[in-house]
Design a protein around this motif. Structure first.
Motif, mmCIF file in Angstrom:
data_model
loop_
_atom_site.group_PDB
_atom_site.id
_atom_site.type_symbol
_atom_site.label_atom_id
_atom_site.label_comp_id
_atom_site.label_asym_id
_atom_site.label_seq_id
_atom_site.Cartn_x
_atom_site.Cartn_y
_atom_site.Cartn_z
ATOM 1 N N ARG A 551 0.863 -1.177 0.000
ATOM 2 C CA ARG A 551 0.000 0.000 0.000
ATOM 3 C C ARG A 551 0.899 1.226 0.000
ATOM 4 N N LEU A 552 0.743 2.067 -1.029
ATOM 5 C CA LEU A 552 1.645 3.189 -1.262
ATOM 6 C C LEU A 552 0.990 4.506 -0.867
ATOM 7 N N MET A 553 1.822 5.431 -0.407
ATOM 8 C CA MET A 553 1.383 6.815 -0.212
ATOM 9 C C MET A 553 2.143 7.695 -1.189
ATOM 10 N N LEU A 554 1.419 8.483 -1.968
ATOM 11 C CA LEU A 554 2.012 9.379 -2.959
ATOM 12 C C LEU A 554 2.147 10.771 -2.356
ATOM 13 N N LEU A 555 3.353 11.315 -2.410
ATOM 14 C CA LEU A 555 3.611 12.663 -1.914
ATOM 15 C C LEU A 555 4.125 13.528 -3.057
ATOM 16 N N PHE A 556 3.399 14.614 -3.362
ATOM 17 C CA PHE A 556 3.755 15.589 -4.395
ATOM 18 C C PHE A 556 3.696 15.001 -5.803
ATOM 19 N N GLU A 557 3.126 13.845 -5.952
ATOM 20 C CA GLU A 557 2.835 13.190 -7.240
ATOM 21 C C GLU A 557 1.485 12.508 -7.069
ATOM 22 N N HIS A 558 0.492 12.909 -7.881
ATOM 23 C CA HIS A 558 -0.886 12.476 -7.635
ATOM 24 C C HIS A 558 -1.433 11.546 -8.704
ATOM 25 N N ARG A 559 -0.636 11.203 -9.707
ATOM 26 C CA ARG A 559 -1.133 10.398 -10.824
ATOM 27 C C ARG A 559 -1.106 8.918 -10.448
ATOM 28 N N GLY A 560 -2.254 8.414 -10.024
ATOM 29 C CA GLY A 560 -2.315 7.049 -9.539
ATOM 30 C C GLY A 560 -2.866 6.034 -10.518
ATOM 31 N N PHE A 561 -3.293 6.468 -11.704
ATOM 32 C CA PHE A 561 -4.014 5.559 -12.596
ATOM 33 C C PHE A 561 -3.182 4.353 -13.014
ATOM 34 N N TYR A 562 -1.913 4.576 -13.346
ATOM 35 C CA TYR A 562 -1.072 3.472 -13.813
ATOM 36 C C TYR A 562 -0.321 2.763 -12.677
ATOM 37 N N ILE A 563 -0.395 3.293 -11.459
ATOM 38 C CA ILE A 563 0.321 2.673 -10.344
ATOM 39 C C ILE A 563 -0.244 1.273 -10.114
ATOM 40 N N PRO A 564 0.586 0.231 -10.165
ATOM 41 C CA PRO A 564 0.072 -1.146 -10.116
ATOM 42 C C PRO A 564 -0.170 -1.665 -8.695
ATOM 43 N N ARG A 565 -0.216 -0.792 -7.717
ATOM 44 C CA ARG A 565 -0.476 -1.191 -6.339
ATOM 45 C C ARG A 565 -1.539 -0.257 -5.746
ATOM 46 N N SER A 566 -2.149 -0.688 -4.669
ATOM 47 C CA SER A 566 -3.080 0.178 -3.952
ATOM 48 C C SER A 566 -2.334 1.416 -3.470
ATOM 49 N N CYS A 567 -2.901 2.588 -3.715
ATOM 50 C CA CYS A 567 -2.196 3.817 -3.353
ATOM 51 C C CYS A 567 -3.173 4.866 -2.855
ATOM 52 N N THR A 568 -2.653 5.777 -2.064
ATOM 53 C CA THR A 568 -3.424 6.899 -1.545
ATOM 54 C C THR A 568 -2.563 8.145 -1.630
ATOM 55 N N ILE A 569 -3.176 9.291 -1.797
ATOM 56 C CA ILE A 569 -2.448 10.555 -1.924
ATOM 57 C C ILE A 569 -2.305 11.178 -0.540
#
Length: 655
Positions: A551-569
């Motif tokens: 489970r990933l947290m995105l910081l200062f990058e918000h483009r999650g469509f292609y991320i192949p894992r569960s992610c949150t901004i």
């Protein structure tokens, strides 16, 4: 996308990315999804817009599609909020709604609009540039998404809703609190195809939005003049931008253009266009209500038909008809638009989320988040009296100021519009020209007082060619020819030639000559670093170096469509749920507390805030959080497992 890059990345060369994009989406699936949706829209729209002739006019088709899409979206948001469309049930909904087309067959009405036999027409050149434009712009419509907003929420939200089975609100993605008319349509198609289908639908809506403009101009001008003015409007960088990158302003433009077409119907034309009697206010309510449901920038369009009925009331001897029509219109418009604002209101307590939070909340984190998003919108344009006067001219060429332009053809439109108003001031035609001028001014004022991005000004600019046509009609002979030549020259000078490579590259991607991954990688370089192509290497690194349950947290990058894992901004201020405000997280213990609370296994952090929306004065407030993360890495609580020029991927330690 330069041609030299295309030649270096032809398909027969070794694919450097080695990342499988072929399985994400398909062109055939996108076409099937759009055909089903448009068929359903045509069928449902026929319940309201129904001509009594054996072969309806083209105007009927141009009104049925946007009206039908608005009705389908309204049905979708209501049934979706009730969690009735999970498990692919939206496909069955579209199939059921498409059966309304059988009514046309039952009454022996043709699906094709009436037209003169081809052999009886005079040869015309007007169709040729239109076909060329459609072929060029079709390439991006059949390609994988690459735009910032596409990858942040236009495509990401339907993917999440498909996973969860209903149009939920996500605290990490504030745009999930938008009215979301466009995203609802994308979600309804998503069980069939959700990667290419949204782009293709916005391209279709873009075409259906341009066609009424030509039809309206054609009633005032010859075909050649109408075609020149329509194409001059269409090839501006802003109009091409919304056709290329899945911007929902194409849907808004389609609905408003349809409303203008319905408003133009006279007593005899109403029957031919299928909006006679009660159908006209109902159609207007559906169209403008749908435009308002796209996003807040469409709300002022609700006032345009009200102005129409107010003028009818002023001119009519019998007052009952305009009052009744206006009342029906307003009720229908609210019935279409309100459910889209009711959804975020029930889920967040704010129907305009993430904006105007101070009207509905006292939560400090939410107020900070709302102020940040208002600041993002205020970063565009020139504010103050000077900006109000100079705006129409600056919109012609200053792309950096407004994130788009309307080309040097815009001053020509403005000059013709002013000429029409001046010449009509003392004539009977002033009663017809004045409303168009008032509409332009009203919509321009709303745009100026809100977010001054070029694409948000499309409704105001959309009414301008109709007013300019009245000015062109007052010219004769060589004067008119010179003005039309000026349109052509201005459009050619202002066309976004620098993006020609992206159109060429999109067709090479569609035809399989270059890899889709290479196409996406080239066009996802952020505006802050246009030569850094690190986004898909980041995606590949996440796929290779993180477990499937990460489970990933995105910081200062918000483009999650292609991320192949569960992610949150997790970017502060962009969302309210975590790290907002960031001043409270200089302590590494508090940083780790948030990461463990959110069950984060990896942090994906851009080395600087990325994206086209900038609020630089807020960036200094990120420093305490960055200091806290830096101390976590020094203490071994966060460990770097991959780095590039733009990104760093951190693994969260167990201790």
């Amino acid at each position: 996308m330069p041609v030299s890059w295309i030649l270096r990345n032809r398909k027969h060369r070794k694919h450097e990315m080695n990342f499988d994009f072929q399985s994400l989406g398909s062109i055939s699936g996108a076409i099937a999804a759009n055909v089903l949706l448009i068929a359903a829209a045509h069928g449902v729209g026929g319940l309201v817009i129904r001509a009594r002739t054996t072969r309806p006019s083209l105007d009927v088709f141009l009104l049925r599609i946007p009206a039908g899409l608005s009705l389908i979206a309204a049905i979708g948001v209501l049934l979706g909020a009730a969690k009735c469309l999970s498990g692919g049930r939206s496909v069955w909904l579209l199939i059921g709604l498409s059966l309304f087309n059988l009514d046309s067959l039952r009454h022996r009405r043709s699906f094709w609009p009436a037209s003169r036999p081809l052999l009886h027409r005079r040869p015309s050149w007007t169709w040729l540039p239109a076909v060329v434009l459609l072929l060029i712009t079709l390439g991006p419509a059949l390609s994988y998404p690459t735009g910032w907003d596409e990858l942040v929420y236009h495509h990401e939200l339907p993917k999440r809703w498909l996973r969860d089975g209903w149009p939920a609100f996500y605290s990490d993605l504030p745009y999930s609190g938008f009215p979301s008319f466009g995203e609802i349509l994308f979600w309804l198609m998503a069980p069939i195809e959700h990667v290419i289908a949204p782009r293709l639908l916005t391209w279709v809506c873009w075409i259906v939005g341009l066609a009424p403009i030509y039809r309206l101009l054609r009633r005032r001008l010859r075909s050649g003049s109408a075609a020149v003015m329509t194409l001059a409007f269409a090839v501006s960088s802003t109009l091409l931008l919304i056709s290329e990158n899945c911007y929902v302003e194409a849907i808004q433009m389609m609905n408003f253009a349809g409303a203008l077409l319905a408003l133009s119907a006279g007593n005899r034309g109403r029957e031919r266009m299928g909006v006679a009697g009660w159908r006209k206010p109902v159609a207007l309510g559906i169209l403008t209500g749908g435009a308002a449901a796209v996003k807040l920038t469409g709300v002022p369009l609700l006032a345009v038909p009200l102005m129409h009925y107010a003028l009818e009331l002023f001119a009519a001897r019998r007052r009952r008809e305009p009052i009744g029509g206006g009342a029906i219109y307003l009720l229908v418009a609210l019935a279409i638009a309100v459910p889209f604002y009711l959804r975020p209101w029930l889920l967040t307590g704010d129907p305009f989320y993430p904006y105007y939070a101070h009207w509905f909340s006292h939560d400090p984190a939410r107020l900070e988040m709302s102020r940040y998003h208002h600041a993002l919108g205020a970063a565009f344009g020139v504010h103050g009296p000077a900006g109000f006067v100079a705006g129409p001219v600056l919109l012609a060429f200053d792309k950096e100021l407004y994130d788009g332009t309307f080309g040097w053809q815009l001053p020509i439109f403005l000059a013709l519009a002013a000429f029409a108003v001046l010449r009509a001031r003392r004539s009977r035609s002033s009663f017809l020209i004045a409303p168009a001028g008032i509409v332009c001014c009203l919509l321009y004022c709303f745009w100026f007082l809100t977010a001054q991005q070029a694409r948000f000004a499309i409704p105001a600019i959309l009414a301008l060619p109709l007013l300019a046509a009245a000015g062109l009609r007052k010219l004769r002979g060589s004067q008119r020819q010179l003005v039309l030549a000026a349109f052509v020259i201005a459009a050619a000078i202002s066309a976004p030639w620098r993006t020609a490579g992206s159109y060429f590259g999109s067709w090479l991607s569609v035809l399989g000559i270059i890899h889709r991954a290479d196409y996406v990688n080239e066009l996802t370089a952020p505006p802050q670093a246009p030569h850094e192509h690190d986004y898909l290497p980041l995606v590949r690194a996440i796929a290779d170096q993180t477990p499937p349950d990460a489970r990933l947290m995105l910081l200062f990058e918000h483009r999650g469509f292609y991320i192949p894992r569960s992610c949150t901004i997790g970017t502060p201020f962009f969302q309210e749920a975590v790290f907002t405000p960031p001043e409270r997280f200089s302590d590494p213990a508090r940083v780790m507390e948030i990461l463990r609370r959110e069950r984060i296994s990896h942090v994906v952090m851009a080395r600087e805030p990325l994206g086209p929306d900038r609020a630089g004065e807020w960036y200094d407030r990120f420093d305490p959080l960055l200091a806290g993360i830096g101390q976590c890495t020094d203490q071994g609580k966060l460990r770097a497992i991959w780095e590039s020029n733009l990104y760093i991927v951190l693994e969260v330690g167990e201790g």
